[in-house]
Design a protein around this motif. Structure first.
Motif, PDB file in Angstrom:
ATOM      1  N   GLN A   6       1.018 -10.747  -0.304  1.00 26.08           N
ATOM      2  CA  GLN A   6      -0.102 -11.582  -0.740  1.00 26.08           C
ATOM      3  C   GLN A   6      -1.244 -11.540   0.268  1.00 26.08           C
ATOM      4  OE1 GLN A   6       1.457 -15.484  -1.505  1.00 26.08           O
ATOM      5  NE2 GLN A   6       2.419 -14.867  -3.431  1.00 26.08           N
ATOM      6  N   GLU A   7      -0.917 -11.577   1.548  1.00 28.07           N
ATOM      7  CA  GLU A   7      -1.958 -11.509   2.571  1.00 28.07           C
ATOM      8  C   GLU A   7      -2.705 -10.175   2.512  1.00 28.07           C
ATOM      9  OE1 GLU A   7      -3.250 -13.811   4.703  1.00 28.07           O
ATOM     10  OE2 GLU A   7      -2.011 -15.135   3.479  1.00 28.07           O
TER      11      GLU A   7
ATOM     12  N   LYS B 214      -4.994 -10.210  -0.473  1.00 23.62           N
ATOM     13  CA  LYS B 214      -6.187 -11.027  -0.239  1.00 23.62           C
ATOM     14  C   LYS B 214      -7.238 -10.223   0.514  1.00 23.62           C
ATOM     15  CE  LYS B 214      -4.553 -15.775  -0.048  1.00 23.62           C
ATOM     16  NZ  LYS B 214      -4.284 -16.912   0.840  1.00 23.62           N
ATOM     17  N   SER B 215      -6.794  -9.511   1.548  1.00 28.72           N
ATOM     18  CA  SER B 215      -7.755  -8.737   2.327  1.00 28.72           C
ATOM     19  C   SER B 215      -8.297  -7.567   1.513  1.00 28.72           C
ATOM     20  CB  SER B 215      -7.136  -8.245   3.638  1.00 28.72           C
ATOM     21  OG  SER B 215      -6.122  -7.302   3.387  1.00 28.72           O
TER      22      SER B 215
ATOM     23  N   THR C  12      -8.662  -7.461  -1.873  1.00 29.24           N
ATOM     24  CA  THR C  12      -9.514  -7.894  -2.985  1.00 29.24           C
ATOM     25  C   THR C  12     -10.628  -8.825  -2.530  1.00 29.24           C
ATOM     26  OG1 THR C  12      -8.098  -9.782  -3.481  1.00 29.24           O
ATOM     27  CG2 THR C  12      -7.605  -7.704  -4.631  1.00 29.24           C
TER      28      THR C  12
ATOM     29  N   GLY D 205     -10.287 -11.702  -1.184  1.00 30.25           N
ATOM     30  CA  GLY D 205      -9.925 -13.087  -1.449  1.00 30.25           C
ATOM     31  C   GLY D 205      -9.886 -13.453  -2.912  1.00 30.25           C
TER      32      GLY D 205
ATOM     33  N   PRO E 154      -8.418 -13.947  -6.453  1.00 31.14           N
ATOM     34  CA  PRO E 154      -7.044 -14.080  -6.928  1.00 31.14           C
ATOM     35  C   PRO E 154      -6.731 -13.031  -7.988  1.00 31.14           C
ATOM     36  CG  PRO E 154      -8.417 -15.787  -7.907  1.00 31.14           C
ATOM     37  CD  PRO E 154      -9.276 -15.019  -6.919  1.00 31.14           C
TER      38      PRO E 154
END
Length: 106
Positions: A87-88, A91-92, A94, A96, A98
């Motif tokens: 998930q981290e 996030k980086s 995309t 951030g 969702p």
């Protein structure tokens, strides 16, 4: 039409970065522990179990049920760590944004 072309180019770039991240995740290992470290499970970034360590003190027939519970707990711990790492990284990747619920990368 220029915006659509630019959007398609960005989507292709994101797809390429996601493929790189998936390849990188296969090399990552996350370790889960239970029973105060008596049981250790190691998963790769795809969630496959690659190693299991059991303290010799648990290898008694009368301890079988406890050992089984500890293996499950260690596996769940490692899986949670693997998913958190994924998930981290997403996030980086995309920026951030969702991802849709239920989207699986592996």
């Amino acid at each position: 039409m220029k915006n659509f072309t630019q959007m398609m180019k960005q989507a292709q770039e994101l797809q390429g970065r996601m493929a790189e991240m998936q390849a990188e995740m296969t090399c990552v290992e996350c370790e889960g522990r239970s029973g105060g470290g008596l049981v250790t499970v190691t998963l790769n970034g795809k969630g496959d179990m690659v190693r299991l360590k059991i303290d010799r003190s648990l290898l008694k027939p009368e301890e079988a049920e406890i050992l089984e519970d500890l293996i499950v707990a260690a596996h769940n711990d490692a899986k949670a760590k693997t998913e958190g790492l994924l998930q981290e990284k997403m996030k980086s990747l995309t920026g951030g944004l969702p991802l849709p619920p239920g989207l699986k990368l592996f």
